[in-house]
Design a protein around this motif. Structure first.
Motif, PDB file in Angstrom:
ATOM      1  N   GLU A  82       0.843  -1.193   0.000  1.00  0.00           N
ATOM      2  CA  GLU A  82       0.000   0.000   0.000  1.00  0.00           C
ATOM      3  C   GLU A  82       0.881   1.246   0.000  1.00  0.00           C
ATOM      4  O   GLU A  82       1.890   1.318   0.696  1.00  0.00           O
ATOM      5  N   ASP A  83       0.505   2.225  -0.807  1.00  0.00           N
ATOM      6  CA  ASP A  83       1.331   3.422  -0.970  1.00  0.00           C
ATOM      7  C   ASP A  83       1.243   4.317   0.259  1.00  0.00           C
ATOM      8  O   ASP A  83       0.192   4.847   0.596  1.00  0.00           O
ATOM      9  N   THR A  84       2.369   4.470   0.948  1.00  0.00           N
ATOM     10  CA  THR A  84       2.456   5.362   2.092  1.00  0.00           C
ATOM     11  C   THR A  84       3.900   5.835   2.207  1.00  0.00           C
ATOM     12  O   THR A  84       4.743   5.470   1.400  1.00  0.00           O
ATOM     13  N   GLU A 113       9.629  -8.936   4.160  1.00  0.00           N
ATOM     14  CA  GLU A 113       8.230  -8.552   4.298  1.00  0.00           C
ATOM     15  C   GLU A 113       8.149  -7.096   4.741  1.00  0.00           C
ATOM     16  O   GLU A 113       8.958  -6.638   5.553  1.00  0.00           O
ATOM     17  N   ALA A 114       7.200  -6.379   4.188  1.00  0.00           N
ATOM     18  CA  ALA A 114       7.058  -4.954   4.466  1.00  0.00           C
ATOM     19  C   ALA A 114       5.635  -4.651   4.900  1.00  0.00           C
ATOM     20  O   ALA A 114       4.667  -5.201   4.366  1.00  0.00           O
ATOM     21  N   HIS A 115       5.512  -3.751   5.872  1.00  0.00           N
ATOM     22  CA  HIS A 115       4.208  -3.319   6.360  1.00  0.00           C
ATOM     23  C   HIS A 115       4.239  -1.810   6.557  1.00  0.00           C
ATOM     24  O   HIS A 115       5.280  -1.250   6.939  1.00  0.00           O
ATOM     25  N   THR A 116       3.129  -1.173   6.315  1.00  0.00           N
ATOM     26  CA  THR A 116       3.056   0.269   6.566  1.00  0.00           C
ATOM     27  C   THR A 116       3.252   0.517   8.050  1.00  0.00           C
ATOM     28  O   THR A 116       2.853  -0.287   8.900  1.00  0.00           O
ATOM     29  N   SER A 117       3.893   1.612   8.377  1.00  0.00           N
ATOM     30  CA  SER A 117       4.206   1.920   9.767  1.00  0.00           C
ATOM     31  C   SER A 117       3.783   3.346  10.091  1.00  0.00           C
ATOM     32  O   SER A 117       4.131   4.284   9.370  1.00  0.00           O
ATOM     33  N   SER A 118       3.048   3.486  11.169  1.00  0.00           N
ATOM     34  CA  SER A 118       2.633   4.819  11.622  1.00  0.00           C
ATOM     35  C   SER A 118       2.942   4.988  13.103  1.00  0.00           C
ATOM     36  O   SER A 118       2.268   5.721  13.818  1.00  0.00           O
ATOM     37  N   TYR A 119       3.978   4.262  13.572  1.00  0.00           N
ATOM     38  CA  TYR A 119       4.294   4.271  14.997  1.00  0.00           C
ATOM     39  C   TYR A 119       4.710   5.671  15.449  1.00  0.00           C
ATOM     40  O   TYR A 119       5.536   6.336  14.818  1.00  0.00           O
ATOM     41  N   GLN A 120       4.122   6.107  16.549  1.00  0.00           N
ATOM     42  CA  GLN A 120       4.480   7.371  17.167  1.00  0.00           C
ATOM     43  C   GLN A 120       4.955   7.110  18.589  1.00  0.00           C
ATOM     44  O   GLN A 120       4.469   6.199  19.266  1.00  0.00           O
ATOM     45  N   THR A 121       5.921   7.896  19.050  1.00  0.00           N
ATOM     46  CA  THR A 121       6.370   7.744  20.428  1.00  0.00           C
ATOM     47  C   THR A 121       5.223   8.109  21.376  1.00  0.00           C
ATOM     48  O   THR A 121       4.352   8.908  21.041  1.00  0.00           O
TER      49      THR A 121
END
Length: 277
Positions: A82-84, A113-121
């Motif tokens: 997915e484009d991000t 393997e790749a996954h979208t990441s939106s991790y925030q501290t």
């Protein structure tokens, strides 16, 4: 999508046999990398750590496993997702099928393997110490093998006790790291992080933070042994890994910490991630 030896597959179409050595013996190593804006962050550092780990574990390094080849395989995998802007990528390398403890071959297979990441501290982040089992302070512990049982048990302990993370100890009861990264403590103008001889992972972000701190004349950095008591007496504590960068810790048991230095280092690290210098 999953990349298996250069071929892109749907995850459900990946067939690993019952003789897979990563599954049967944990005979595998991995790199977790961050991809931002089609750039593999700190890729050269990850690549050379991977090569050193493969040599140490007597895996045969394929001739095509160049810096450029693996970078392109990572980006090819990311492009199928997915484009991000930001992705979490795991590159797993394992010996080919066959054998018991002694493998039939030292040749390898790999997956990406790749996954979208939106991790925030997190603004509030708590730690405890995991004492049930120890992380042996030997050289093998510094390598990112697939044997993560200790980290798994410590993560379950953290979840059951409503804390965000746990400190792992070695057989000398010294601080090693946390379940998913390295740890730094600040007391006055002295910053300490466990030495590699304590058994901690040779973290890429750990090294980048050490580089940042070595240029700051206001602080003295020590790679040394640390006791859990020192953590409790610290002014500030923060953890590091490839995905989160820097996560300041706000509490450990009944102690609360400031987060000013950790937040500043996190900002410096973001500049490095973007510029690469």
């Amino acid at each position: 999508m999953m990349n298996f030896n250069g071929e892109l597959l749907n995850s459900e179409d990946l067939n690993l046999s019952s003789e897979n050595r990563a599954f049967k013996y944990g005979d595998a190593i991995f790199e977790t990398v961050k991809v931002m804006h089609k750039k593999v962050v700190f890729w050269e550092d990850h690549y050379f750590r991977l090569m050193a780990s493969m040599r140490m574990l007597r895996m045969k390094i394929p001739l095509e496993f160049t810096l450029e080849f693996l970078e392109q395989e990572i980006l090819k995998t990311v492009a199928s997702c997915e484009d991000t802007n930001t992705y979490r990528v795991r590159l797993n390398v394992f010996r080919k099928d066959g054998g018991l403890y002694t493998p039939k071959t030292n040749k390898i297979d790999y997956t990406i393997e790749a996954h979208t990441s939106s991790y925030q501290t997190k603004k509030a982040y708590s730690l405890d110490v995991f004492k049930d089992f120890y992380n042996f302070s030997g050289l093998l512990s510094t390598v990112k093998t697939n044997n993560r049982m200790l980290n798994t048990l410590a993560s379950i302990f953290a979840d059951e006790n409503d804390v965000d993370n746990c400190i792992l100890l070695n057989e000398k009861k010294g601080v090693v790291e946390v379940t998913n990264g390295n740890i730094f403590i600040v007391k006055g103008n002295v910053i300490k992080t466990p030495a590699l001889t304590e058994g901690c992972i040779k973290g890429i972000t750990r090294n980048k933070v050490i580089e940042i701190l070595s240029k700051n004349k206001d602080f003295t950095l020590e790679e040394t042994s640390i006791s859990p008591f020192e953590v409790q007496k610290a002014d500030e504590v923060f953890i590091t890994n490839a995905i989160i960068g820097v996560q300041p810790v706000t509490s450990y048991k009944k102690k609360t910490f400031t987060t000013e230095l950790g937040a500043k280092i996190a900002g410096n690290l973001k500049v490095l991630q973007i510029t690469g210098v």
